[in-house]
Design an enzyme around this catalytic site. Structure first.
Site, PDB file in Angstrom:
ATOM      1  CE1 TYR A  50      -3.043  -3.036   0.303  1.00 35.78           C
ATOM      2  CE2 TYR A  50      -3.280  -2.623   2.653  1.00 35.78           C
ATOM      3  CZ  TYR A  50      -3.581  -3.372   1.524  1.00 35.78           C
ATOM      4  OH  TYR A  50      -4.432  -4.448   1.643  1.00 35.78           O
ATOM      5  CG  HIS A  72      -0.906  -8.785   0.354  1.00 37.46           C
ATOM      6  ND1 HIS A  72      -0.459  -7.485   0.238  1.00 37.46           N
ATOM      7  CD2 HIS A  72      -2.225  -8.755   0.048  1.00 37.46           C
ATOM      8  CE1 HIS A  72      -1.457  -6.711  -0.124  1.00 37.46           C
ATOM      9  NE2 HIS A  72      -2.540  -7.456  -0.250  1.00 37.46           N
TER      10      HIS A  72
END
Length: 315
Positions: free
Chosen positions: A55, A136
């Site tokens: 992110y 992830h």
């Protein structure tokens, strides 16, 4: 159901803050606005905060760590699978985040990569530990993630370095492998158990059977369910006409019960026994407060019965 041996006993609050937007997802967010969003979430009683190196190439982690410094009594999760490595001169990010960075992402689901990723995340967060670590997006790396990343995280859990481990994805088939083949504690599932897409139901049912808790993210399917008049995107693409029509039918049933569409979208996942938390991303304090206001309103049980009767959600 009691957790299998090795599983963590970790209380997960019903509401979570998703940190992708404060990593400048799709648009730049000033530092003070990002901090205000986290502060507003805290003031609204949110006590689970999720982030990832992906992110904003570490920006979300840095901002979230700074905002949480000095606070206690929360659950913090970050992710592994993408290492951030030096890439020379600063360059614009090409993966949806409005950032310029001297780092780039490199996929790495090896045991060494997992340990290095967590060490780097702790440095960016400026915090001594995180509660939850999620593998992830191992879509194209499932075998390595199960065979190398998971055992490395399991050892860190055994050592008490982290409290819970799991996987975070926007599909359900690979997480189902983890549930069946490992002893993970948590799955973060984005967009696959919503008012418009219940394709992840087999995964949630397996999680309920195995005692794996689910963090439901992407409950607005990237925007189409975010307002009472459905429009915009579904999974970050323009929403197709049949989906918009279905969303409008759901909104009409909601309206008959005095409920608005995003309110129902936030509440729906928690109806499944495996779902512990709904995680909502926000880039401003105004978004956080609007979500908190909707969250505080009760959703009558008759709404779900009527939606099921019309074939709009499972019965």
């Amino acid at each position: 159901m009691a957790a299998p041996s090795g599983r963590a006993a970790l209380d997960l609050p019903e509401r979570g803050f998703g940190g992708a937007p404060i990593g400048n997802l799709f648009q730049s967010v000033p530092d003070e606005e990002a901090r205000a969003a986290v502060d507003a979430a805290w003031e609204a009683g949110v006590r689970l905060f999720d982030t990832a190196p992906h992110y904003g190439l570490g920006l979300s982690e840095r901002r979230l760590g700074a905002a949480l410094a000095g606070r206690s009594g929360y659950v913090l999760s970050t992710k592994v699978g993408r290492l951030l490595v030096p890439a020379g001169d600063g360059r614009r990010d090409g993966e949806g985040f409005e950032v310029t960075s001297a780092y780039e992402r490199v996929w790495d689901f090896s045991a060494d990569g997992v340990r290095r990723s967590l060490e780097d995340s702790l440095e960016r967060l400026g915090l001594p530990a995180v509660d939850v670590v999620l593998i992830h997006d191992p879509d194209d790396h499932a075998d390595q993630a199960i065979g190398e990343a998971y055992p490395a995280l399991a050892r860190l859990r055994e050592q008490g370095v982290v409290r819970a481990i799991g996987v975070g994805m926007n599909q359900w088939r690979v997480p189902l492998r983890f549930v069946r083949e490992t002893d993970i504690d948590v799955v973060m599932l984005a967009g696959r158990y919503t008012l418009l897409d219940q394709s992840g139901l087999p995964l949630l049912d397996a999680c309920a059977e195995r005692g794996v808790r689910v963090l439901a993210a992407g409950v607005f399917n990237s925007g189409v369910l975010a307002t009472h008049d459905p429009s915009g995107t579904f999974d970050y693409q323009p929403a197709a006409a049949p989906l918009l029509e279905r969303a409008r039918r759901i909104a009409a049933v909601c309206e008959a019960h005095g409920v608005v569409l995003p309110q129902a979208a936030m509440a729906f996942p928690l109806r499944h026994p495996a779902v512990a938390t709904t995680v909502l991303g926000a880039r401003s304090p105004e978004e956080v407060r609007a979500n908190a206001k909707l969250w505080s309103r009760p959703v009558p049980g008759g709404l779900w019965a009527d939606l099921a009767a019309e074939g709009l959600i499972p019965g």
